[in-house]
Design an enzyme around this catalytic site. Structure first.
Site, PDB file in Angstrom:
ATOM      1  NE  ARG A   1      -3.749  -2.148   2.550  1.00 45.75           N
ATOM      2  CZ  ARG A   1      -4.607  -2.345   3.549  1.00 45.75           C
ATOM      3  NH1 ARG A   1      -4.556  -1.531   4.607  1.00 45.75           N
ATOM      4  NH2 ARG A   1      -5.471  -3.322   3.513  1.00 45.75           N
TER       5      ARG A   1
ATOM      6  CG  ASP B   1       2.167   6.241   2.693  1.00 42.95           C
ATOM      7  OD1 ASP B   1       1.296   5.398   2.958  1.00 42.95           O
ATOM      8  OD2 ASP B   1       3.197   6.398   3.371  1.00 42.95           O
TER       9      ASP B   1
ATOM     10  CE1 TYR C   1       7.417   1.699  -1.708  1.00 41.12           C
ATOM     11  CE2 TYR C   1       7.986  -0.277  -0.470  1.00 41.12           C
ATOM     12  CZ  TYR C   1       7.036   0.615  -0.941  1.00 41.12           C
ATOM     13  OH  TYR C   1       5.712   0.416  -0.637  1.00 41.12           O
TER      14      TYR C   1
ATOM     15  NE  ARG D   1       6.813  10.277   2.538  1.00 39.16           N
ATOM     16  CZ  ARG D   1       5.643  10.908   2.696  1.00 39.16           C
ATOM     17  NH1 ARG D   1       4.508  10.248   2.515  1.00 39.16           N
ATOM     18  NH2 ARG D   1       5.626  12.183   3.032  1.00 39.16           N
TER      19      ARG D   1
END
Length: 293
Positions: free
Chosen positions: A63, A65, A123, A211
């Site tokens: 999921r 953001d 990522y 992040r």
């Protein structure tokens, strides 16, 4: 009078897996929200237009953001319609906005699950470390221009996280996970002139983890935080000291991986291009360490 002929709802379902790309700038994230346009909502509407005979529920490997991009997101849904798996990609692309693209669609067993069958998610975070702004890089990177980032110090800090650990320091409030342990499988830091790509692969990620982690790594690269201080923060789960996260536009879900091969390499692997600049224009070197360890 009863009609013995089976209706569309009686057709056996097939599970369709998609390799999906989207530009996160246009969405409030993957998951449906009460307000805002989500990737899941837009995709499910396109699927429903093509297969109106059953409720649609699209499940993603991860999921993302609001504002976060995806180059190789993996999604599954079940269909009872007549469309073969190979035709779902062009059929959906004809109904989706330009900010979402299906690169490939394949059929999978009904026991296969885009999220629970995944063995890793990977990522990439892109940093632009040149002195001057660049319009073409702005939607896909975080511009850090006050000091030349120490990518070697960032790599040292990131490599120390390999393995299974409790990363509660990098978990935002609101997570529904029962625990904050995860296994980081691979990391890399690569500088190409004024651009730095940081990649991290794990069995799974905590809510907001990447992040928050990238924000701390940039502090290491600018010599506002030593690698030792960075490590102490996450090992001692000092969440109160991890305040600033990196902005979303530099982050991209590269891909999710599985035990067997799902898609062709061209339709799934490293589908986010890396940027290249013809010349370097770096800011000054960072100052010495500001804090004692």
């Amino acid at each position: 009078m009863h009609d013995p002929r089976p209706g569309p709802e009686a057709d056996p379902p097939q599970r369709i897996a998609l390799s999906l790309q989207y530009a996160g700038s246009f969405f409030c994230g993957w998951q449906r929200q009460r307000q805002g346009t989500s990737v899941q909502g837009v995709l499910e509407q396109a699927i429903a237009d093509l297969d109106p005979h059953r409720p649609v529920h699209a499940v993603a490997a991860g999921r993302t953001d609001a504002g976060v991009h995806a180059a190789g997101q993996v999604v599954h849904f079940d269909s009872s319609g007549p469309i073969p798996a190979s035709r779902w990609a062009p059929a959906l692309n004809g109904r989706l906005p330009a900010s979402i693209r299906v690169r490939e669609a394949v059929e999978r067993p009904l026991s296969w699950h885009a999220c629970y069958s995944a063995t890793y998610r990977r990522y990439r975070y892109t940093l632009y470390n040149g002195r001057r702004p660049n319009l073409f890089l702005a939607p896909w990177s975080w511009h850090r221009y006050k000091a030349r980032l120490d990518d070697q110090a960032m790599a040292e800090a990131l490599e120390g996280m390999l393995g299974s650990h409790d990363f509660a320091a990098f978990q935002r409030a609101g997570s529904r996970r029962a625990h904050s342990r995860t296994t980081i499988q691979d990391v890399s830091v690569q500088r190409r002139g004024d651009l730095i790509d940081l990649e991290i692969q794990a069995s799974g990620f905590l809510y907001g983890m990447v992040r928050l982690l990238m924000g701390q790594l940039v502090a290491v690269g600018e010599h506002r935080l030593t690698p030792e201080q960075f490590e102490r923060r996450w090992r001692e789960r000092r969440r109160e000291e991890v305040r600033d996260g990196a902005p979303p536009q530099g982050l991209c879900l590269l891909r999710a991986g599985y035990e067997d091969t799902i898609f062709s390499k061209g339709g799934w692997y490293d589908c986010q291009p890396t940027f290249c600049l013809a010349s370097e224009d770096p800011p000054p070197d960072p100052p010495g360490w500001r804090f004692s360890t």
